[in-house]
Design a protein around this motif. Sequence first.
Motif, PDB file in Angstrom:
ATOM      1  N   VAL A 255      -6.638   6.324   0.299  1.00 24.42           N
ATOM      2  CA  VAL A 255      -5.687   5.705   1.219  1.00 24.42           C
ATOM      3  C   VAL A 255      -4.664   6.738   1.691  1.00 24.42           C
ATOM      4  CG1 VAL A 255      -3.837   3.992   1.410  1.00 24.42           C
ATOM      5  CG2 VAL A 255      -5.971   3.386   0.269  1.00 24.42           C
TER       6      VAL A 255
ATOM      7  N   HIS B 212      -4.954  -4.133   5.967  1.00 29.49           N
ATOM      8  CA  HIS B 212      -5.306  -3.756   4.595  1.00 29.49           C
ATOM      9  C   HIS B 212      -6.820  -3.691   4.456  1.00 29.49           C
ATOM     10  CE1 HIS B 212      -6.371  -4.851   0.415  1.00 29.49           C
ATOM     11  NE2 HIS B 212      -5.408  -4.004   0.122  1.00 29.49           N
ATOM     12  N   ASP B 213      -7.511  -4.717   4.942  1.00 32.42           N
ATOM     13  CA  ASP B 213      -8.972  -4.762   4.845  1.00 32.42           C
ATOM     14  C   ASP B 213      -9.613  -3.613   5.622  1.00 32.42           C
ATOM     15  OD1 ASP B 213      -8.573  -7.040   3.350  1.00 32.42           O
ATOM     16  OD2 ASP B 213      -9.155  -8.424   4.952  1.00 32.42           O
TER      17      ASP B 213
ATOM     18  N   LEU C 138      -8.198  -0.746   6.417  1.00 32.86           N
ATOM     19  CA  LEU C 138      -7.859   0.501   5.735  1.00 32.86           C
ATOM     20  C   LEU C 138      -8.826   0.763   4.591  1.00 32.86           C
ATOM     21  CD1 LEU C 138      -5.755   2.838   5.487  1.00 32.86           C
ATOM     22  CD2 LEU C 138      -4.524   1.363   3.898  1.00 32.86           C
ATOM     23  N   ARG C 139      -9.058  -0.255   3.781  1.00 36.73           N
ATOM     24  CA  ARG C 139      -9.981  -0.100   2.649  1.00 36.73           C
ATOM     25  C   ARG C 139     -11.400   0.203   3.136  1.00 36.73           C
ATOM     26  NH1 ARG C 139      -6.932   1.355  -1.329  1.00 36.73           N
ATOM     27  NH2 ARG C 139      -5.346  -0.153  -1.853  1.00 36.73           N
ATOM     28  N   ALA C 140     -11.840  -0.472   4.203  1.00 34.71           N
ATOM     29  CA  ALA C 140     -13.184  -0.249   4.740  1.00 34.71           C
ATOM     30  C   ALA C 140     -13.322   1.174   5.291  1.00 34.71           C
ATOM     31  CB  ALA C 140     -13.506  -1.279   5.830  1.00 34.71           C
TER      32      ALA C 140
ATOM     33  N   VAL D  82       0.860  -1.177   0.000  1.00 37.33           N
ATOM     34  CA  VAL D  82       0.000   0.000   0.000  1.00 37.33           C
ATOM     35  C   VAL D  82       0.895   1.225   0.000  1.00 37.33           C
ATOM     36  CG1 VAL D  82      -1.754   1.290   1.254  1.00 37.33           C
ATOM     37  CG2 VAL D  82      -1.815  -1.202   1.277  1.00 37.33           C
TER      38      VAL D  82
ATOM     39  N   CYS E 260     -11.562   3.798   4.422  1.00 37.02           N
ATOM     40  CA  CYS E 260     -11.534   4.736   3.294  1.00 37.02           C
ATOM     41  C   CYS E 260     -12.900   4.811   2.616  1.00 37.02           C
ATOM     42  CB  CYS E 260     -10.464   4.326   2.280  1.00 37.02           C
ATOM     43  SG  CYS E 260      -8.780   4.642   2.839  1.00 37.02           S
ATOM     44  N   ALA E 261     -13.510   3.649   2.401  1.00 40.29           N
ATOM     45  CA  ALA E 261     -14.829   3.626   1.758  1.00 40.29           C
ATOM     46  C   ALA E 261     -15.867   4.323   2.632  1.00 40.29           C
ATOM     47  CB  ALA E 261     -15.244   2.182   1.478  1.00 40.29           C
TER      48      ALA E 261
END
Length: 110
Positions: A29, A15-16, A18-20, A5, A22-23
Amino acid sequence: MLFQVDDFDLPEWAHDELRAQCAERAIGVDELVKYLVCSYVKSLSLHGGAEFRVPPEMESRMVSEGFMVVRRTKEGVVLTPCEPMSFQDALAEFQSNGLTEEDIVRELAG
């Protein structure tokens, strides 16, 4: 498993998350990482989590098994788990990396 990343690796759970995050926040990110660093970097000196020192040659293996580097000293590499870990689990990690209980106590005593 680690994910790349923006020039650094993260454990899969981070990672999961972070993506959640951000969404949920509708941000990128880079924006979330900047926010986290700026919000928490000064609190690093107050960090009270479990830290332990290992010989430099163990660093890459421990990092690949879910530990983060906190600092490097002439005595070795100081690590902390990416996720909270029980003493028994930490002991098993040390032993799987070839340290005896005597080695572990010596390292923890610092």
